[in-house]
Write a protein that holds these residues in place. Structure first.
Motif, PDB file in Angstrom:
ATOM      1  N   MET A  35       0.992  -1.109  -0.006  1.00 35.85           N
ATOM      2  CA  MET A  35       0.010   0.054  -0.141  1.00 35.85           C
ATOM      3  C   MET A  35       1.008   1.227   0.009  1.00 35.85           C
ATOM      4  SD  MET A  35      -3.004  -1.165  -0.363  1.00 35.85           S
ATOM      5  CE  MET A  35      -3.952   0.559  -0.307  1.00 35.85           C
ATOM      6  N   ALA A  36       1.993   1.236   0.770  1.00 35.89           N
ATOM      7  CA  ALA A  36       2.877   2.260   0.664  1.00 35.89           C
ATOM      8  C   ALA A  36       3.358   2.648  -0.753  1.00 35.89           C
ATOM      9  CB  ALA A  36       4.233   2.136   1.603  1.00 35.89           C
ATOM     10  N   LEU A  37       3.679   1.650  -1.682  1.00 34.13           N
ATOM     11  CA  LEU A  37       3.941   1.859  -2.873  1.00 34.13           C
ATOM     12  C   LEU A  37       2.792   2.503  -3.615  1.00 34.13           C
ATOM     13  CD1 LEU A  37       5.841  -1.506  -3.795  1.00 34.13           C
ATOM     14  CD2 LEU A  37       7.071   0.881  -3.374  1.00 34.13           C
ATOM     15  N   ILE A  38       1.690   1.922  -3.519  1.00 36.87           N
ATOM     16  CA  ILE A  38       0.700   2.519  -4.364  1.00 36.87           C
ATOM     17  C   ILE A  38       0.339   3.927  -4.089  1.00 36.87           C
ATOM     18  CG2 ILE A  38      -2.071   2.249  -4.636  1.00 36.87           C
ATOM     19  CD1 ILE A  38      -1.831  -0.470  -4.454  1.00 36.87           C
ATOM     20  N   VAL A  39       0.334   4.504  -2.891  1.00 33.76           N
ATOM     21  CA  VAL A  39      -0.008   5.720  -2.356  1.00 33.76           C
ATOM     22  C   VAL A  39       1.367   6.575  -2.263  1.00 33.76           C
ATOM     23  CG1 VAL A  39      -1.825   5.159  -1.102  1.00 33.76           C
ATOM     24  CG2 VAL A  39       0.186   5.328   0.152  1.00 33.76           C
TER      25      VAL A  39
END
Length: 118
Positions: A35-39
């Motif tokens: 999720m950190a990569l996505i956001v």
């Protein structure tokens, strides 16, 4: 409607379902990293990670489910139910069969738990 469009839509749903299943198999740490990569913002210098405390900072009177409370406390739902049964944490309301907690109450319980190692 163009038949090719229908096939593309169906394939997209299939890929989304496969992606969701794969995501569910990840550990919590892997999910957070994903999720950190996505956001991640387009400018890496501006990237900041907000944990639960920042996300829930001004929402102490909002309600969360038992699953969300367990995630916040980093315990299983079964462990959280044991704390409820032992009287360590009380639910604020019920919606149908679901127990709901005030975020502020869960934060307070978490702080007390960390001090006394419940």
């Amino acid at each position: 409607m163009n038949p090719a469009t229908v096939d593309d839509d169906t394939q997209g749903i299939g890929r989304a379902t496969e992606l969701h299943r794969a995501f569910q198999r990840l550990t919590q740490v892997e999910k957070e990293a994903f999720m950190a990569l996505i956001v991640r913002p387009s400018k890496p210098a501006a990237m900041t990670w907000h944990g639960y405390d920042e996300a829930f900072a001004k929402q102490d009177d909002e309600f969360i489910s038992i699953t969300e409370a367990a995630e916040y406390l980093a315990v299983s739902v079964t462990t959280l139910r044991r704390h409820i049964k032992a009287g360590n944490l009380a639910t604020d309301k019920r919606v149908g069969r679901n127990r709901m907690f005030r975020i502020g109450q869960v934060k307070t319980f978490d702080a007390a738990r960390k001090q006394t190692k419940i």
